[in-house]
Design an enzyme around this catalytic site. Structure first.
Site, PDB file in Angstrom:
ATOM      1  CB  THR A 281      46.963  28.870  34.678  1.00 22.13           C
ATOM      2  OG1 THR A 281      45.557  29.218  34.750  1.00 22.13           O
ATOM      3  CG2 THR A 281      47.429  30.218  34.785  1.00 22.13           C
TER       4      THR A 281
ATOM      5  CB  THR B  99      46.410  22.620  39.509  1.00 22.96           C
ATOM      6  OG1 THR B  99      44.429  23.544  39.437  1.00 22.96           O
ATOM      7  CG2 THR B  99      46.457  21.521  40.271  1.00 22.96           C
ATOM      8  N   GLY B 100      45.283  25.008  41.334  1.00 21.39           N
ATOM      9  CA  GLY B 100      44.161  25.799  42.664  1.00 21.39           C
ATOM     10  C   GLY B 100      44.648  27.634  42.665  1.00 21.39           C
TER      11      GLY B 100
ATOM     12  CB  SER C 269      40.749  26.930  33.844  1.00 22.10           C
ATOM     13  OG  SER C 269      39.854  26.864  34.848  1.00 22.10           O
TER      14      SER C 269
ATOM     15  CB  THR D 180      46.564  26.107  36.223  1.00 17.65           C
ATOM     16  OG1 THR D 180      46.385  26.819  36.470  1.00 17.65           O
ATOM     17  CG2 THR D 180      47.813  25.823  35.803  1.00 17.65           C
TER      18      THR D 180
ATOM     19  NE  ARG E 104      45.745  35.852  40.744  1.00 18.72           N
ATOM     20  CZ  ARG E 104      46.046  34.409  40.651  1.00 18.72           C
ATOM     21  NH1 ARG E 104      45.623  33.925  39.213  1.00 18.72           N
ATOM     22  NH2 ARG E 104      45.738  33.767  40.870  1.00 18.72           N
TER      23      ARG E 104
END
Ligand code: SD4
Length: 339
Positions: A202, A235-236, A83, A184, A212
């Site tokens: 990330t 993060t997420g 990631s 990330t 994106r």
């Protein structure tokens, strides 16, 4: 940073009577806190070696930003991390596009790159954007052109392992990225002079649409640093952070006097209250430190692990965890008074 300031978190959480799992933070409070700067806090267990390199860099004479940059570069170089940087899972077309930002509390300076291709260390390009241009964010081809002008080289970032995963995903025409496809690194730090800084890097959500950009390179979303108050990182699932200025919100809660961990919890609660998604479906996590050297983290569902390092101490801790049961809501734009 002292024993009593960290211990106060337990009191705070009890006072609020929230059935939130408070994580390992209070274990940290029991440790010897002598000689405790610089302090680095980062997301996930792989943040621990990154923190340790950051610490070594600053103890060796680097400034705080050198530490942040060095630590994040380590994660970017890790082929096994799917990631961040090389080895990151690609977008829908099989191209690795990276996002990163860096921010210095001193002078309130920031730099960032979005959807940059072929550059191993976007965190270093972000720092050059901050230090060498009048801008904050460069994206796509322009970001790569700038990196080349600064002496960075283009290289293939798609490893054979990541290519195979992408081919399998494509063959199955999966609608959603597989579990665990986002991890990330966000890192925040505080030095002995009381200055704060942070960085975030990330490859974004696996198999995202080309172009994106997530929360990670956006100041106030994936990262925010306010030298008077504190710093936070996320993060997420970026879409669920950047609609709420998540990291900015964490810092603003700290400005109101909340402990960093409580500020992370409050931010998730606020997002969960407004968002149509159930809190368990948000997949968002925050880390935070304040100017006093206190730290904390919170995440949705089971929560997540984060890493904390300062001289004589380096550990992976568990964040506070917020589930629909603990926040007492199931999503759906509920007004504050309902809670
Ligand atoms: C993104 N927030 O691009 C990043 C992904 C991430 O853990 O954090 N993964 O949405």
């Amino acid at each position: 940073m002292n024993f009593s300031s960290r211990c106060s978190l337990g009191t705070l959480v009890v006072a609020l009577s929230l059935p939130v799992f408070v994580g390992d933070h209070d274990l940290a409070a029991a440790d010897d806190l002598a000689n405790d700067y610089p302090l680095f806090v980062s997301t996930w267990p792989f943040g621990k070696p990154a923190n340790e390199l950051a610490l070594k860099t600053v103890v060796g004479g680097g400034v705080l930003l050198d530490g942040i940059e060095a630590g994040i570069r380590l994660t970017e170089s890790d082929f096994e991390n799917a990631s961040v940087g090389i080895g990151g899972l690609p977008n829908r077309r099989g191209v690795v596009q990276l996002d990163a930002c860096i921010m210095s509390g001193k002078g309130h300076q920031a730099g960032a790159v979005g959807a940059i291709e072929g550059i191993l260390h976007p965190i270093s390009v972000a720092r050059r954007v901050m230090e060498k241009t009048p801008h904050v964010l460069l994206v796509g081809q322009g970001a790569q052109d700038f990196a080349l002008s600064q002496g960075f080289a283009v290289q293939q970032l798609l490893t054979s392992k990541a290519r195979r995963a992408w081919e399998q995903w494509k063959a199955k025409q999966l609608a959603n990225p597989p579990e665990g496809s986002h991890d990330t690194i966000a890192m925040v730090g505080l030095d002995a002079a009381g200055d704060l800084a942070g960085g975030c890097s990330t490859s974004g959500l696996a198999y995202k649409l080309p172009g994106r950009v997530g929360d990670s390179p956006l100041i106030g979303d994936g990262l925010y640093v306010d030298n008077e108050i504190g710093a936070a990182g996320a993060t997420g699932v970026g879409e669920n952070v950047l609609r709420y200025c998540g990291s900015f919100l964490v810092v603003e809660y700290m400005r109101q006097g909340l402990h960093p961990q409580e500020a992370c919890i409050k931010t998730i609660e606020r997002i969960a209250r407004l968002d149509p998604l159930n809190v368990d479906e948000l997949f968002i996590n925050f880390i935070a430190i304040d100017k006093k050297g206190r730290f904390g983290a919170a995440g949705t569902g089971e929560g997540f692990q984060y890493s904390v390092t300062y001289p004589g101490y380096s550990k992976v801790l568990k964040s506070a965890a917020l589930s629909s049961r603990s926040v007492g809501i199931t999503g759906g734009n509920q007004p504050e008074s309902v809670k």
